[in-house]
Write an enzyme that holds these catalytic residues in place. Sequence first.
Site, PDB file in Angstrom:
ATOM      1  N   HIS A  23      -3.491  47.948  57.589  1.00 18.50           N
ATOM      2  CA  HIS A  23      -3.614  46.788  58.475  1.00 18.50           C
ATOM      3  C   HIS A  23      -4.205  45.581  57.752  1.00 18.50           C
ATOM      4  CE1 HIS A  23      -3.959  44.642  62.252  1.00 18.50           C
ATOM      5  NE2 HIS A  23      -5.256  44.477  62.055  1.00 18.50           N
ATOM      6  N   ASP A  24      -5.126  45.813  56.830  1.00 18.70           N
ATOM      7  CA  ASP A  24      -5.805  44.714  56.138  1.00 18.70           C
ATOM      8  C   ASP A  24      -4.930  44.027  55.094  1.00 18.70           C
ATOM      9  OD1 ASP A  24      -8.096  44.767  57.571  1.00 18.70           O
ATOM     10  OD2 ASP A  24      -9.347  45.711  56.042  1.00 18.70           O
ATOM     11  N   SER A  29      -3.446  40.232  63.296  1.00 20.11           N
ATOM     12  CA  SER A  29      -4.208  41.214  64.055  1.00 20.11           C
ATOM     13  C   SER A  29      -4.426  40.703  65.476  1.00 20.11           C
ATOM     14  CB  SER A  29      -5.531  41.524  63.345  1.00 20.11           C
ATOM     15  OG  SER A  29      -6.194  42.610  63.934  1.00 20.11           O
ATOM     16  N   ARG A  47     -18.216  50.687  62.907  1.00 17.76           N
ATOM     17  CA  ARG A  47     -17.520  50.046  61.795  1.00 17.76           C
ATOM     18  C   ARG A  47     -16.828  51.081  60.909  1.00 17.76           C
ATOM     19  NH1 ARG A  47     -15.198  45.194  60.915  1.00 17.76           N
ATOM     20  NH2 ARG A  47     -15.149  44.670  58.699  1.00 17.76           N
ATOM     21  N   ASP A  79       0.574  50.152  58.010  1.00 19.61           N
ATOM     22  CA  ASP A  79      -0.390  49.830  59.067  1.00 19.61           C
ATOM     23  C   ASP A  79      -0.410  50.944  60.107  1.00 19.61           C
ATOM     24  OD1 ASP A  79      -1.939  48.678  61.080  1.00 19.61           O
ATOM     25  OD2 ASP A  79      -1.000  46.712  60.901  1.00 19.61           O
TER      26      ASP A  79
END
Length: 472
Positions: free
Chosen positions: A468-469, A218, A287, A434
């Site tokens: 993405h994670d 990232s 968040r 992603d």
Amino acid sequence: MSARLLSLSRPILCTRLSTASRFRHFSSQSPHFPCVEAHATRESRLKENSRASSSTTSTRNESGPEPTYARPSPASYNVYHHPHPLPLTYSSTPLPSFDIAYETWGTLSPARDNVILLHTGLSASSHAASTSANPAEGWWQKFIGPGKALDTNQFYIICTNVIGGCYGSTGPSSIDPATGRPYATTFPILSIFDIVRAQYCLLDHLKIDKVYASVGSSMGAMSSLATAWLHPDRVGKIVSISGTARSSPSSVAMRYAQRSVLMADPNWKNGFYYDALPPHTGMKLARQIATITYRSGPEWDQRFGRQFRPRPASEDPSTTRIPALCPDFLIETYLDHQGEQFCLKYDANSLIYISKAMDLFDMTLPALQELKLTSSTLSSDSSDSSSNAHSFHKTSHSKSHPPPLNPPPHLSDLAKGLQPLAHIPTLVLGVQSDILFTVEQQREVADALRMGGNESVSYYELGGVWGHDTFL
């Protein structure tokens, strides 16, 4: 006639009266929004904690009623204090001094040549894996240890909290030595290159001339490239996971939206909230936006589908479910939980500053030249060598993601910008699901490196639905 009209009008009047009565019935019910009331409850708790804190101590709490940002405990990580000024990309005034928090795993070899510098994502601390001082699992626990990807039997791994952060390194919540107060938004704008320069100061302090590898995911992938670009002779290998060499407009937009809701929180107060309540509502909403970019639609379809939260026990299951304006779908409750868990764990100003540094990241040659950035081994004829380097180009597409018919117009400039990395073996990993750093951006990094003359580029795309994670 009038009696007949009155008789005919009675059903209409009754209908109107019945409808009006029903509307009065609805309007008499007081709306109840637990998701909104949760913000007020949290604020009341913070105020109570602030009063309790002020009544038990006469000295100023540096973070006011805010949570203790130095997580993990300051006793569980090392801190290097750099007493000299740090030059900055966007300021003519250097940072006068700074602290950088770091943790290590493995054993440093006598030659000090087995170091892996591990770069964090936006909000991560230096605690990438458990240590004797802090046995809690770290954010990359699965990959650090004996026999793991970052093998502590072979390598000495160093991970820092980036400057601008709030987990032990100098950032907006730190005390400005000139005023004795938190920097807040007087803290200078940072670049990824500034973050990396601070890490080089730590490496110099530890007498480490060259790292075996610069590894990051990232934002850390940006840092892994920047580390090698600033000093190619001090980096042996590069690993870039789910990153980019040029922040795309879509990722900039997503981070801007997060900053916007955060800065719109009345508690933000232009960044000067350290003696008052933190902008917890804005942080929660930011968040939630970020979480949408970290995962993927297919994953959420599998995990949540269109399922609703369980009904309260007081509801009759045989009746039609009445939708709620607060979290109703399971995916909504998931986002609500993610925001709630994060909103008091991280400094709002750190989120603003570091996300901005990510937005500003651009390794195309014109962007680097505009900032007057130079690589320690950048040759004067780099433009010529870059233009001739197209013969080295090898495509990096996969069957599932074929190369675009027309390469992006900035690819040539990116290849010229990455030319100083021509002799550093590089591994680039992308994730097909992603949406924040799309797989096309990973391929773009690999293509630009190859166009810039790097013949030692390995490129892989990872499947899965975790977005993405996936790198976690």
